[in-house]
Scaffold this active site. Structure first.
Site, PDB file in Angstrom:
ATOM      1  N   ILE A  10      -7.211  -0.528   1.787  1.00 19.52           N
ATOM      2  CA  ILE A  10      -7.542   0.620   2.633  1.00 19.52           C
ATOM      3  C   ILE A  10      -6.971   1.875   1.979  1.00 19.52           C
ATOM      4  O   ILE A  10      -5.765   2.082   1.969  1.00 19.52           O
ATOM      5  CB  ILE A  10      -6.960   0.449   4.060  1.00 19.52           C
ATOM      6  CG1 ILE A  10      -7.466  -0.857   4.697  1.00 19.52           C
ATOM      7  CG2 ILE A  10      -7.320   1.659   4.933  1.00 19.52           C
ATOM      8  CD1 ILE A  10      -6.756  -1.229   5.985  1.00 19.52           C
ATOM      9  N   ARG A  29      -2.478   7.186  -6.271  1.00 20.43           N
ATOM     10  CA  ARG A  29      -2.832   7.151  -4.840  1.00 20.43           C
ATOM     11  C   ARG A  29      -4.343   7.189  -4.676  1.00 20.43           C
ATOM     12  O   ARG A  29      -5.043   7.845  -5.445  1.00 20.43           O
ATOM     13  CB  ARG A  29      -2.254   8.365  -4.103  1.00 20.43           C
ATOM     14  CG  ARG A  29      -0.765   8.290  -3.862  1.00 20.43           C
ATOM     15  CD  ARG A  29      -0.275   9.505  -3.089  1.00 20.43           C
ATOM     16  NE  ARG A  29      -0.629   9.458  -1.681  1.00 20.43           N
ATOM     17  CZ  ARG A  29      -0.754  10.531  -0.910  1.00 20.43           C
ATOM     18  NH1 ARG A  29      -0.592  11.731  -1.405  1.00 20.43           N
ATOM     19  NH2 ARG A  29      -1.061  10.390   0.363  1.00 20.43           N
ATOM     20  N   HIS A  43      -3.062  -5.329   1.797  1.00 26.15           N
ATOM     21  CA  HIS A  43      -2.331  -5.546   3.057  1.00 26.15           C
ATOM     22  C   HIS A  43      -2.414  -6.992   3.531  1.00 26.15           C
ATOM     23  O   HIS A  43      -3.211  -7.286   4.431  1.00 26.15           O
ATOM     24  CB  HIS A  43      -2.956  -4.702   4.173  1.00 26.15           C
ATOM     25  CG  HIS A  43      -2.884  -3.227   4.003  1.00 26.15           C
ATOM     26  ND1 HIS A  43      -1.804  -2.479   4.386  1.00 26.15           N
ATOM     27  CD2 HIS A  43      -3.783  -2.349   3.513  1.00 26.15           C
ATOM     28  CE1 HIS A  43      -2.033  -1.207   4.149  1.00 26.15           C
ATOM     29  NE2 HIS A  43      -3.239  -1.098   3.618  1.00 26.15           N
ATOM     30  N   GLU A  78      -0.534  -8.321   5.496  1.00 24.02           N
ATOM     31  CA  GLU A  78      -0.131  -8.284   6.917  1.00 24.02           C
ATOM     32  C   GLU A  78      -1.315  -8.093   7.854  1.00 24.02           C
ATOM     33  O   GLU A  78      -1.183  -8.293   9.059  1.00 24.02           O
ATOM     34  CB  GLU A  78       0.928  -7.191   7.137  1.00 24.02           C
ATOM     35  CG  GLU A  78       0.436  -5.733   7.074  1.00 24.02           C
ATOM     36  CD  GLU A  78       0.307  -5.175   5.656  1.00 24.02           C
ATOM     37  OE1 GLU A  78       0.383  -5.950   4.680  1.00 24.02           O
ATOM     38  OE2 GLU A  78       0.129  -3.947   5.530  1.00 24.02           O
ATOM     39  N   CYS A  88       0.827  -1.221   0.000  1.00 22.64           N
ATOM     40  CA  CYS A  88       0.000   0.000   0.000  1.00 22.64           C
ATOM     41  C   CYS A  88       0.860   1.269   0.000  1.00 22.64           C
ATOM     42  O   CYS A  88       1.437   1.587  -1.028  1.00 22.64           O
ATOM     43  CB  CYS A  88      -0.997  -0.052   1.149  1.00 22.64           C
ATOM     44  SG  CYS A  88      -2.435   0.993   0.858  1.00 22.64           S
TER      45      CYS A  88
END
Ligand code: GLN
Length: 201
Positions: free
Chosen positions: A138, A110, A178, A180, A81
């Protein structure tokens, strides 16, 4: 195989989650925020967060140049991201004076999927990982265009067409989403097996 030493840039963003994901692969994950640490790493992860803030902090911590040079010098780096934005040659919608480390010959947009309220999750076909990976987006960027040396590993379909959300170029890996933030460490494992293991000096 001995454990690789994988530093996660710990200035702002979800570095703790990346450290946990690395540890889940059995390798050593830890935060880094000092210039002299960079040259000791087998690999570096640039976390999700706010790319303008991470870039500014990297400048004030004296990390910007060492990281940029390490990337150019062949260090294995994975960015998610905001981390993807930091690896882009060109940023569409950059903040005033916003710089990236560069390394991947791509233009990223972005906040391409919309605002915070437009954050979403979807299953993603990721080349080299079976079955699909859960993608958590996100305020995520997408990849607008790539140069000839870039391999697209995953894309997402929107009203405006297909947009790459995972790319690789040489020693560098970037995802718009993400991994993670999930309990699934297969993308981290992919990074370690396909990139870190092959670039480790
Ligand atoms: N929108 C953020 C940026 O431009 C990235 C968001 C994220 O990392 N979840 O840096």
């Amino acid at each position: 195989m001995s454990a690789y030493r994988i530093g996660v840039l710990s200035l702002q963003g979800d570095f703790r989650e990346h450290i946990r994901s690395v540890e889940a692969t059995g390798h050593s994950g830890f935060g880094v925020n000092r210039a002299q640490e960079i040259s000791t790493l087998d690999a570096l992860i640039l976390p999700g967060g706010e790319s303008t803030t991470i870039a500014k902090l990297a400048q004030s911590f004296g990390l910007f140049k060492p990281i940029k040079e390490a990337i150019a010098g062949g260090l294995a780096v994975y960015g998610s991201c905001a981390g993807m934005i930091l690896l882009a040659r060109e940023i569409e919608g950059a903040g005033v004076g916003q710089e990236s480390f560069g390394g991947i010959d791509m233009k990223v947009r972005r906040n391409a999927f919309g605002r915070q309220v437009d954050s979403f999750e979807t299953d993603i076909d990721f080349a080299g990982i079976e079955p699909a990976v859960r993608g958590v987006f996100i305020r995520a960027p997408w990849v607008e265009s790539v140069g000839a040396g870039v391999t697209v590993l995953a894309s997402v379909s929107t009203d405006s067409g297909m947009h790459p959300v995972a790319v690789r170029q040489g020693n560098l890996l970037a995802t718009s989403f993400h991994p993670e933030l999930t309990q699934d460490s297969r993308v981290h494992r992919y990074f370690i097996e396909e990139i870190v293991a092959k670039t480790r000096r």
